[in-house]
Motif scaffolding. Structure first.
Motif, PDB file in Angstrom:
ATOM      1  N   GLY A 159       0.840  -1.203   0.000  1.00 17.60           N
ATOM      2  CA  GLY A 159       0.000   0.000   0.000  1.00 17.60           C
ATOM      3  C   GLY A 159       0.872   1.249   0.000  1.00 17.60           C
ATOM      4  O   GLY A 159       2.047   1.201  -0.378  1.00 17.60           O
ATOM      5  N   LEU A 207       2.294  -2.855  -6.418  1.00 12.85           N
ATOM      6  CA  LEU A 207       2.127  -2.860  -7.875  1.00 12.85           C
ATOM      7  C   LEU A 207       1.380  -1.645  -8.414  1.00 12.85           C
ATOM      8  O   LEU A 207       1.546  -1.287  -9.578  1.00 12.85           O
ATOM      9  CB  LEU A 207       1.329  -4.112  -8.287  1.00 12.85           C
ATOM     10  CG  LEU A 207       2.089  -5.301  -8.857  1.00 12.85           C
ATOM     11  CD1 LEU A 207       1.099  -6.308  -9.407  1.00 12.85           C
ATOM     12  CD2 LEU A 207       3.078  -4.899  -9.944  1.00 12.85           C
ATOM     13  N   ASP A 244       5.301  -7.813  -8.971  1.00  8.94           N
ATOM     14  CA  ASP A 244       4.260  -8.729  -8.513  1.00  8.94           C
ATOM     15  C   ASP A 244       4.849  -9.636  -7.426  1.00  8.94           C
ATOM     16  O   ASP A 244       5.668 -10.504  -7.709  1.00  8.94           O
ATOM     17  CB  ASP A 244       3.759  -9.566  -9.694  1.00  8.94           C
ATOM     18  CG  ASP A 244       2.897 -10.716  -9.231  1.00  8.94           C
ATOM     19  OD1 ASP A 244       2.209 -10.563  -8.208  1.00  8.94           O
ATOM     20  OD2 ASP A 244       2.939 -11.784  -9.880  1.00  8.94           O
ATOM     21  N   PHE A 270       3.542 -12.021  -5.675  1.00 10.65           N
ATOM     22  CA  PHE A 270       3.204 -13.448  -5.687  1.00 10.65           C
ATOM     23  C   PHE A 270       4.277 -14.243  -6.440  1.00 10.65           C
ATOM     24  O   PHE A 270       4.631 -15.337  -6.047  1.00 10.65           O
ATOM     25  CB  PHE A 270       1.835 -13.674  -6.340  1.00 10.65           C
ATOM     26  CG  PHE A 270       0.668 -13.308  -5.463  1.00 10.65           C
ATOM     27  CD1 PHE A 270       0.522 -13.850  -4.199  1.00 10.65           C
ATOM     28  CD2 PHE A 270      -0.300 -12.419  -5.903  1.00 10.65           C
ATOM     29  CE1 PHE A 270      -0.563 -13.525  -3.387  1.00 10.65           C
ATOM     30  CE2 PHE A 270      -1.389 -12.086  -5.110  1.00 10.65           C
ATOM     31  CZ  PHE A 270      -1.516 -12.638  -3.855  1.00 10.65           C
ATOM     32  N   LEU A 272       4.413 -10.955   5.628  1.00 12.50           N
ATOM     33  CA  LEU A 272       3.012 -10.534   5.710  1.00 12.50           C
ATOM     34  C   LEU A 272       2.446 -10.574   4.297  1.00 12.50           C
ATOM     35  O   LEU A 272       3.006  -9.956   3.386  1.00 12.50           O
ATOM     36  CB  LEU A 272       2.900  -9.108   6.268  1.00 12.50           C
ATOM     37  CG  LEU A 272       1.489  -8.489   6.166  1.00 12.50           C
ATOM     38  CD1 LEU A 272       0.480  -9.224   7.049  1.00 12.50           C
ATOM     39  CD2 LEU A 272       1.516  -6.997   6.531  1.00 12.50           C
TER      40      LEU A 272
HETATM   41  N1  SAM Z   1      -0.498  -4.135   3.868  1.00 12.14           N
HETATM   42  C1  SAM Z   1      -1.065  -2.806   3.828  1.00 12.14           C
HETATM   43  C2  SAM Z   1      -1.338  -2.340   5.235  1.00 12.14           C
HETATM   44  O1  SAM Z   1      -1.618  -3.179   6.128  1.00 12.14           O
HETATM   45  O2  SAM Z   1      -1.258  -1.144   5.482  1.00 12.14           O
HETATM   46  C3  SAM Z   1      -2.303  -2.740   2.972  1.00 12.14           C
HETATM   47  C4  SAM Z   1      -2.156  -3.325   1.615  1.00 12.14           C
HETATM   48  S1  SAM Z   1      -3.590  -3.339   0.599  1.00 12.14           S
HETATM   49  C5  SAM Z   1      -4.668  -4.426   1.403  1.00 12.14           C
HETATM   50  C6  SAM Z   1      -3.052  -4.305  -0.779  1.00 12.14           C
HETATM   51  C7  SAM Z   1      -2.077  -3.593  -1.712  1.00 12.14           C
HETATM   52  O3  SAM Z   1      -1.489  -4.586  -2.578  1.00 12.14           O
HETATM   53  C8  SAM Z   1      -2.710  -2.574  -2.646  1.00 12.14           C
HETATM   54  O4  SAM Z   1      -2.071  -1.330  -2.493  1.00 12.14           O
HETATM   55  C9  SAM Z   1      -2.478  -3.127  -4.063  1.00 12.14           C
HETATM   56  O5  SAM Z   1      -2.206  -2.132  -5.024  1.00 12.14           O
HETATM   57  C10 SAM Z   1      -1.262  -4.011  -3.856  1.00 12.14           C
HETATM   58  N2  SAM Z   1      -1.137  -5.153  -4.795  1.00 12.14           N
HETATM   59  C11 SAM Z   1      -2.147  -5.817  -5.430  1.00 12.14           C
HETATM   60  N3  SAM Z   1      -1.644  -6.875  -6.117  1.00 12.14           N
HETATM   61  C12 SAM Z   1      -0.301  -6.886  -5.881  1.00 12.14           C
HETATM   62  C13 SAM Z   1       0.756  -7.759  -6.279  1.00 12.14           C
HETATM   63  N4  SAM Z   1       0.508  -8.842  -7.051  1.00 12.14           N
HETATM   64  N5  SAM Z   1       2.017  -7.491  -5.856  1.00 12.14           N
HETATM   65  C14 SAM Z   1       2.262  -6.407  -5.066  1.00 12.14           C
HETATM   66  N6  SAM Z   1       1.296  -5.553  -4.642  1.00 12.14           N
HETATM   67  C15 SAM Z   1       0.027  -5.795  -5.049  1.00 12.14           C
END
Ligand code: SAM
Length: 289
Positions: free
Chosen positions: A44, A123, A150, A152, A169
Motif C-alpha cells: 500500500g 504494484l 508482482d 506473488f 506478511l
Molecule cells: N499491507 C497494507 C497495510 O496493512 O497497510 C495494505 C495493503 S492493501 C490491502 C493491498 C495492496 O497490494 C494494494 O495497495 C495493491 O495495489 C497491492 N497489490 C495488489 N496486487 C499486488 C501484487 N501482485 N504485488 C504487489 N502488490 C500488489
C-alpha cells in the motif's frame, strides 16, 4: 485491476486485527538478536491521512480505530497488547488527535532494529510512487527495499533470507479473484524454500466461495508441510448484505507460542469495543505440528 486504494480502509477494524498481530509477531521474533528479514508482499502507500482524501470519504476508521479510542476514553480497560498497538499508531502523530494512520510498512519500519531488513512490494502505479516518497522520509529508509513488482511471483526469490529468520506478511486486496489461487501457489513455493519462516496471511471475511474456503486451503498447505498454524477471525457485525466489510481473518503459519494467549485477551475486548450488533464474535483456533 488497480481500483483498490487502501486509504479507503485505513484504520478499519480489519487493519486493527492485522496490525495488532503483526506487532506481536515482529516483537516475538526480535527476542533473539539475529537479523530479521520482513517481507510485506502488499504494502500500500505506507501511511494515510484520516482527515482528508479517501479515508475521510469512506470513514472506515470511525468503525475501527476511532471507535476503539472512544471505548478507552469511556474508561474501559484494555490489555497491554492493544495499549502497545495504540502507542505505535499514536507515535506517527504529532498531535494528540489521530490524524494519520500508519499502514504495515510504517508500523514495520518503526519496529526495525539496526540489524533487520524490510522488503516492500507494491504494484499500483500511484501507490508505489506515494510509498517510495513516504519511505524516503524515514530514518530507517536504508534498511528498506521497495519493489514495484508482482510479489506473488517474486516472493520465492527472497526466501530463505540470509539470516534464516524471516516474517512474511501477505495482505492482498483480493481485487482480482485470481489472488486466492496466486496466494496458494506462493505459499506452496515459500514453504518449500523456507519452511521455518513465519507467514501471516490476511483475508476478508466474505461469503464468496474463495474467501470462505481460504482458511481450510491454508490449513491444508500448512499440514502438508507439517507446520503449526493459528487461525483467527474478527466479526464486528452480522447484517444482511456485504456492502461493507463485516469480518476479517488472519492465518498464521509457524505462529509464536505466545500469540494464542495474547489474542485470547485482546479479541473479547475488540468485540466489546468494535462490535456493532449481537453477531459480533471471534474465532481462534490453532494446531501444533
Ligand atoms: N499491507 C497494507 C497495510 O496493512 O497497510 C495494505 C495493503 S492493501 C490491502 C493491498 C495492496 O497490494 C494494494 O495497495 C495493491 O495495489 C497491492 N497489490 C495488489 N496486487 C499486488 C501484487 N501482485 N504485488 C504487489 N502488490 C500488489
Amino acid at each position: 485491476m488497480f481500483s483498490y486504494r487502501h486509504a479507503f480502509h485505513a484504520g478499519s477494524h480489519a487493519d486493527i486485527l492485522k496490525h495488532l498481530i503483526l506487532i506481536h509477531l515482529v516483537e516475538y521474533l526480535q527476542e533473539k538478536p539475529g537479523a530479521l528479514t520482513i517481507v510485506d508482499t502488499h504494502a500500500g502507500a505506507g501511511i494515510y491521512s484520516l482527515k482528508d482524501g479517501f479515508a475521510a470519504i469512506s470513514k472506515e476508521a470511525e468503525g475501527g480505530i476511532v471507535r476503539l479510542l472512544k471505548y478507552i476514553e469511556a474508561g474501559n480497560p484494555i490489555p497491554e497488547s492493544i495499549q502497545h498497538y495504540l502507542e505505535i499508531i499514536q507515535s506517527e502523530n504529532t498531535q494528540e488527535e489521530l490524524a494519520l494512520y500508519p499502514g504495515s510498512p510504517f508500523i514495520l519500519a518503526n519496529l526495525l532494529r539496526p540489524q533487520d531488513r524490510l522488503k516492500l512490494f507494491e504494484l499500483h502505479p500511484k501507490e508505489i510512487d506515494i510509498l517510495r516518497h513516504n519511505i524516503n522520509q524515514l530514518k530507517q529508509s536504508k534498511q528498506i527495499d521497495v519493489y514495484a513488482e508482482d510479489s506473488f511471483s517474486r516472493l520465492k526469490g527472497l526466501l530463505p533470507p540470509p539470516s534464516r529468520r524471516g516474517l512474511v506478511l501477505i495482505d492482498p486486496s483480493y481485487e482480482d479473484k485470481q489472488d486466492y489461487r496466486h496466494l496458494e501457489t506462493a505459499m506452496e513455493e515459500a514453504l518449500q524454500r523456507f519452511a521455518t519462516g513465519c507467514y501471516a496471511i490476511w483475508y476478508p471475511g466474505l461469503s464468496r466461495r474463495e474467501a470462505a474456503a481460504l482458511p481450510d486451503r491454508m490449513k491444508k498447505i500448512a499440514t502438508h508441510h507439517k507446520r503449526s498454524w493459528l487461525h483467527t477471525e474478527l466479526r464486528v457485525e452480522n447484517a444482511p448484505g456485504e456492502r461493507r466489510l463485516q469480518a476479517s481473518g488472519m492465518f498464521i503459519i509457524n505462529p509464536p507460542w505466545t500469540l494464542e494467549a495474547n489474542l485470547l485477551q485482546a479479541l473479547p475486548i475488540l468485540i466489546k469495543a468494535l462490535g456493532v450488533d449481537s453477531g459480533a464474535k471471534f474465532v481462534l483456533k490453532s494446531f501444533e505440528a
